[in-house]
Each structure stands twice: as C-alpha cells, then as structure tokens.
Write an enzyme that holds these catalytic residues in place. Structure first.
Site, PDB file in Angstrom:
ATOM      1  N   GLU A   1       3.597   3.954   6.243  1.00 41.88           N
ATOM      2  CA  GLU A   1       2.422   3.111   6.012  1.00 41.88           C
ATOM      3  C   GLU A   1       1.399   3.898   5.190  1.00 41.88           C
ATOM      4  O   GLU A   1       1.410   5.132   5.185  1.00 41.88           O
ATOM      5  CB  GLU A   1       1.878   2.701   7.400  1.00 41.88           C
ATOM      6  CG  GLU A   1       0.636   1.867   7.460  1.00 41.88           C
ATOM      7  CD  GLU A   1       0.683   0.532   6.739  1.00 41.88           C
ATOM      8  OE1 GLU A   1       0.919   0.538   5.517  1.00 41.88           O
ATOM      9  OE2 GLU A   1       0.407  -0.497   7.372  1.00 41.88           O
ATOM     10  N   ASP A   2       0.528   3.175   4.484  1.00 41.96           N
ATOM     11  CA  ASP A   2      -0.516   3.867   3.731  1.00 41.96           C
ATOM     12  C   ASP A   2      -1.650   4.336   4.646  1.00 41.96           C
ATOM     13  O   ASP A   2      -2.088   5.471   4.579  1.00 41.96           O
ATOM     14  CB  ASP A   2      -1.065   2.991   2.589  1.00 41.96           C
ATOM     15  CG  ASP A   2      -1.542   1.610   3.059  1.00 41.96           C
ATOM     16  OD1 ASP A   2      -1.367   1.264   4.245  1.00 41.96           O
ATOM     17  OD2 ASP A   2      -2.084   0.853   2.227  1.00 41.96           O
TER      18      ASP A   2
ATOM     19  N   GLY B   1       0.769  -1.249   0.000  1.00 39.35           N
ATOM     20  CA  GLY B   1       0.000   0.000   0.000  1.00 39.35           C
ATOM     21  C   GLY B   1       0.794   1.290   0.000  1.00 39.35           C
ATOM     22  O   GLY B   1       0.349   2.291  -0.551  1.00 39.35           O
TER      23      GLY B   1
ATOM     24  N   ARG C   1      -4.917   0.320  -7.041  1.00 40.31           N
ATOM     25  CA  ARG C   1      -3.720   0.937  -6.459  1.00 40.31           C
ATOM     26  C   ARG C   1      -3.153   2.033  -7.356  1.00 40.31           C
ATOM     27  O   ARG C   1      -2.487   2.949  -6.887  1.00 40.31           O
ATOM     28  CB  ARG C   1      -2.623  -0.119  -6.251  1.00 40.31           C
ATOM     29  CG  ARG C   1      -2.922  -1.138  -5.174  1.00 40.31           C
ATOM     30  CD  ARG C   1      -1.652  -1.911  -4.830  1.00 40.31           C
ATOM     31  NE  ARG C   1      -1.926  -3.168  -4.145  1.00 40.31           N
ATOM     32  CZ  ARG C   1      -2.129  -3.303  -2.830  1.00 40.31           C
ATOM     33  NH1 ARG C   1      -2.113  -2.235  -2.060  1.00 40.31           N
ATOM     34  NH2 ARG C   1      -2.359  -4.479  -2.295  1.00 40.31           N
TER      35      ARG C   1
ATOM     36  N   LYS D   1      -7.692   6.374  10.318  1.00 41.35           N
ATOM     37  CA  LYS D   1      -9.138   6.352  10.605  1.00 41.35           C
ATOM     38  C   LYS D   1      -9.327   6.227  12.106  1.00 41.35           C
ATOM     39  O   LYS D   1      -9.401   5.108  12.632  1.00 41.35           O
ATOM     40  CB  LYS D   1      -9.773   5.121   9.949  1.00 41.35           C
ATOM     41  CG  LYS D   1      -9.986   5.201   8.465  1.00 41.35           C
ATOM     42  CD  LYS D   1     -10.827   4.006   8.032  1.00 41.35           C
ATOM     43  CE  LYS D   1     -10.320   3.396   6.767  1.00 41.35           C
ATOM     44  NZ  LYS D   1     -11.005   2.137   6.417  1.00 41.35           N
TER      45      LYS D   1
ATOM     46  N   ASP E   1      -5.515   1.708  10.394  1.00 43.20           N
ATOM     47  CA  ASP E   1      -6.941   1.418  10.544  1.00 43.20           C
ATOM     48  C   ASP E   1      -7.190   0.979  11.996  1.00 43.20           C
ATOM     49  O   ASP E   1      -7.315   1.810  12.880  1.00 43.20           O
ATOM     50  CB  ASP E   1      -7.305   0.347   9.516  1.00 43.20           C
ATOM     51  CG  ASP E   1      -8.788   0.051   9.443  1.00 43.20           C
ATOM     52  OD1 ASP E   1      -9.582   0.991   9.478  1.00 43.20           O
ATOM     53  OD2 ASP E   1      -9.158  -1.133   9.353  1.00 43.20           O
TER      54      ASP E   1
ATOM     55  N   GLY F   1      -4.898  -0.357  13.685  1.00 39.55           N
ATOM     56  CA  GLY F   1      -3.605  -0.075  14.298  1.00 39.55           C
ATOM     57  C   GLY F   1      -2.782  -1.320  14.577  1.00 39.55           C
ATOM     58  O   GLY F   1      -1.653  -1.230  15.036  1.00 39.55           O
TER      59      GLY F   1
ATOM     60  N   PHE G   1     -14.079   3.047   3.397  1.00 33.22           N
ATOM     61  CA  PHE G   1     -13.043   2.217   2.785  1.00 33.22           C
ATOM     62  C   PHE G   1     -12.507   2.936   1.562  1.00 33.22           C
ATOM     63  O   PHE G   1     -13.218   3.146   0.584  1.00 33.22           O
ATOM     64  CB  PHE G   1     -13.565   0.827   2.434  1.00 33.22           C
ATOM     65  CG  PHE G   1     -12.442  -0.139   2.209  1.00 33.22           C
ATOM     66  CD1 PHE G   1     -11.853  -0.789   3.286  1.00 33.22           C
ATOM     67  CD2 PHE G   1     -11.924  -0.357   0.935  1.00 33.22           C
ATOM     68  CE1 PHE G   1     -10.773  -1.652   3.097  1.00 33.22           C
ATOM     69  CE2 PHE G   1     -10.854  -1.218   0.733  1.00 33.22           C
ATOM     70  CZ  PHE G   1     -10.286  -1.865   1.812  1.00 33.22           C
TER      71      PHE G   1
ATOM     72  N   ASP H   1      -5.680  -0.509  -1.990  1.00 37.33           N
ATOM     73  CA  ASP H   1      -6.419  -1.414  -2.855  1.00 37.33           C
ATOM     74  C   ASP H   1      -7.716  -1.905  -2.226  1.00 37.33           C
ATOM     75  O   ASP H   1      -7.907  -1.830  -1.016  1.00 37.33           O
ATOM     76  CB  ASP H   1      -5.569  -2.653  -3.150  1.00 37.33           C
ATOM     77  CG  ASP H   1      -5.461  -3.573  -1.944  1.00 37.33           C
ATOM     78  OD1 ASP H   1      -5.045  -3.094  -0.875  1.00 37.33           O
ATOM     79  OD2 ASP H   1      -5.823  -4.765  -2.058  1.00 37.33           O
TER      80      ASP H   1
HETATM   81  P1  IMP Z   1      -4.771  -2.314  10.552  1.00 40.20           P
HETATM   82  O1  IMP Z   1      -3.844  -3.371  11.010  1.00 40.20           O
HETATM   83  O2  IMP Z   1      -6.185  -2.625  10.911  1.00 40.20           O
HETATM   84  O3  IMP Z   1      -4.383  -0.918  11.007  1.00 40.20           O
HETATM   85  O4  IMP Z   1      -4.773  -2.380   8.995  1.00 40.20           O
HETATM   86  C1  IMP Z   1      -3.957  -1.645   8.222  1.00 40.20           C
HETATM   87  C2  IMP Z   1      -3.943  -2.185   6.813  1.00 40.20           C
HETATM   88  O5  IMP Z   1      -5.249  -2.521   6.359  1.00 40.20           O
HETATM   89  C3  IMP Z   1      -3.450  -1.114   5.875  1.00 40.20           C
HETATM   90  O6  IMP Z   1      -2.064  -1.201   5.712  1.00 40.20           O
HETATM   91  C4  IMP Z   1      -4.211  -1.396   4.613  1.00 40.20           C
HETATM   92  O7  IMP Z   1      -3.491  -2.301   3.806  1.00 40.20           O
HETATM   93  C5  IMP Z   1      -5.490  -2.056   5.051  1.00 40.20           C
HETATM   94  N1  IMP Z   1      -6.607  -1.098   5.071  1.00 40.20           N
HETATM   95  C6  IMP Z   1      -7.241  -0.599   6.145  1.00 40.20           C
HETATM   96  N2  IMP Z   1      -8.203   0.267   5.808  1.00 40.20           N
HETATM   97  C7  IMP Z   1      -8.173   0.336   4.457  1.00 40.20           C
HETATM   98  C8  IMP Z   1      -8.905   1.106   3.493  1.00 40.20           C
HETATM   99  O8  IMP Z   1      -9.814   1.915   3.781  1.00 40.20           O
HETATM  100  N3  IMP Z   1      -8.578   0.903   2.195  1.00 40.20           N
HETATM  101  C9  IMP Z   1      -7.597   0.042   1.800  1.00 40.20           C
HETATM  102  N4  IMP Z   1      -6.873  -0.671   2.669  1.00 40.20           N
HETATM  103  C10 IMP Z   1      -7.157  -0.533   3.984  1.00 40.20           C
HETATM  104 MG    MG Z   2      -0.987  -1.875   3.979  1.00 39.40          MG
END
Ligand code: IMP
Ligand code: MG
Length: 171
Positions: A94-95, A40, A160, A126, A98, A100, A147, A154
């Site tokens: 990181e992209d 990402g 992407r 977020k 979410d 975390g 999302f 993606d």
């Molecule tokens: P976390 O571990 O829940 O913080 O997830 C983070 C990862 O989930 C990111 O690096 C993204 O690859 C993916 N992700 C979370 N939210 C989104 C979104 O809205 N669009 C696309 N990918 C997301």
């Molecule tokens: Mg990611």
C-alpha cells in the site's frame, strides 16, 4: 507546480532497498505474491520488486474508500487480482495507511482466500490518524498528520508522477 520535498528520491530509494533486504531475509528465496494496491502503490511496488531477489508473482487490486481528503468509510473492490493466492505467501503493498480502513478491509478479504501467509507493506503510515489498527510488517516511513503527494500519491488524481514525496499546499 513544484512542492517542497518532504521525503527525497534518495531517502525513498535507500528505504526501499532496506525493506527489500528484510523481505528477502524473511522469505529466504520462497515465492512471494506481491499485490500492489492501485493506484497509489504503483511506483512503490515497481521499485520494491526490482530490489527483492526472491521470485515474485505481481498482481494489483483496486479498492475505493476515499473521497477528496476524508475517508468515506466504505470499501469497494473495483479491480480484483487474477492470481489464486491459496497457500501462497502474500505481501499486500500500500502507499499509505491513514485511518487504516482500506487495508483492514482488504486484508480481511484476502485472508478469506486462504493464503499461507499474508503480510502488509506500506510506504507511509500516519499514526495520528489511526482508527482501525493494523500491523504493518514492512513500513517505509512514519509521518506526521500532513496530506502528502507524489511517488504515487495523489490529490484529486494529480501529482502521482512526482519522483519524491511532498506535502500538499506547501511549496
Ligand atoms: P485509509 O483507509 O484511511 O487508511 O486510507 C488510505 C488511502 O487513503 C490511501 O491508500 C490513500 O489512497 C489515501 N490517502 C490517505 N492519506 C493520504 C495522503 O496524505 N495523501 C494521499 N492519499 C492519501
Ligand atoms: Mg491508495
């Protein structure tokens, strides 16, 4: 398929420049190991390092904690960095943060390798979805619980390549 623009190319580019300026001020010319989280963050990190003036060593790490649109709660390192980060200034890029979880686990792993400093830079955050708290040292945009796709992000491997950020399902 096109998507309604949520964050435009111009907004992204302006914010990336601001983040780079802040990073340069914080590190005042010291070398920085920038670690992009695949897949990402590839576009964000490519733009970001072109704006940073401090010397950079770039590497990438790939981890998986996601399936479809919900987190699975597991983290696996799929591709590790090659660079030795002991006593180095490191910025993990990181992209999106979410829940975390991904970034919390990755930071734990990298911290164990003894960097001089470890900072977190994320294009998006977020806050409504936070389960695992992380301090984001350099944040692009705080967004609502939607999302998002594009600019590296993606949905099932698609979108992407979009040069802007859109909301999945909104056109
Ligand atoms: P976390 O571990 O829940 O913080 O997830 C983070 C990862 O989930 C990111 O690096 C993204 O690859 C993916 N992700 C979370 N939210 C989104 C979104 O809205 N669009 C696309 N990918 C997301
Ligand atoms: Mg990611």
């Amino acid at each position: 398929m096109s998507h309604k623009v949520f964050i435009s190319q111009e907004q992204i580019s302006n914010r990336v420049k601001e983040l780079a300026r802040t990073i340069d001020q914080d590190f005042s010319g010291e070398e920085i190991v920038v670690i992009g989280v695949l897949n990402g963050a590839f576009m964000f990190v490519a733009d970001l390092i072109r704006e940073i003036k401090s010397p950079i060593i770039l590497d990438f790490i790939a981890a998986s904690s996601y399936e479809g649109t919900e987190s699975t709660g597991n983290l696996k390192i799929l591709k590790d960095i090659k660079v030795d980060i002991k006593d180095k200034n490191v910025i993990l890029v990181e992209d999106i943060v979410d829940t975390g979880l991904t970034i919390k686990e990755l930071q734990k792993d990298l911290k164990d390798r003894g960097p001089k400093s470890l900072k977190l830079c994320s294009l998006l955050h977020k806050p409504a979805r936070t389960i695992h708290e992380n301090k984001i040292d350099y944040l692009g945009f705080e967004i609502e619980d939607k999302f998002v796709i594009g600019y590296g992000l993606d949905f099932d491997g698609k979108y992407r390549e979009l040069p802007y950020i859109g909301v999945y399902g909104e056109s």
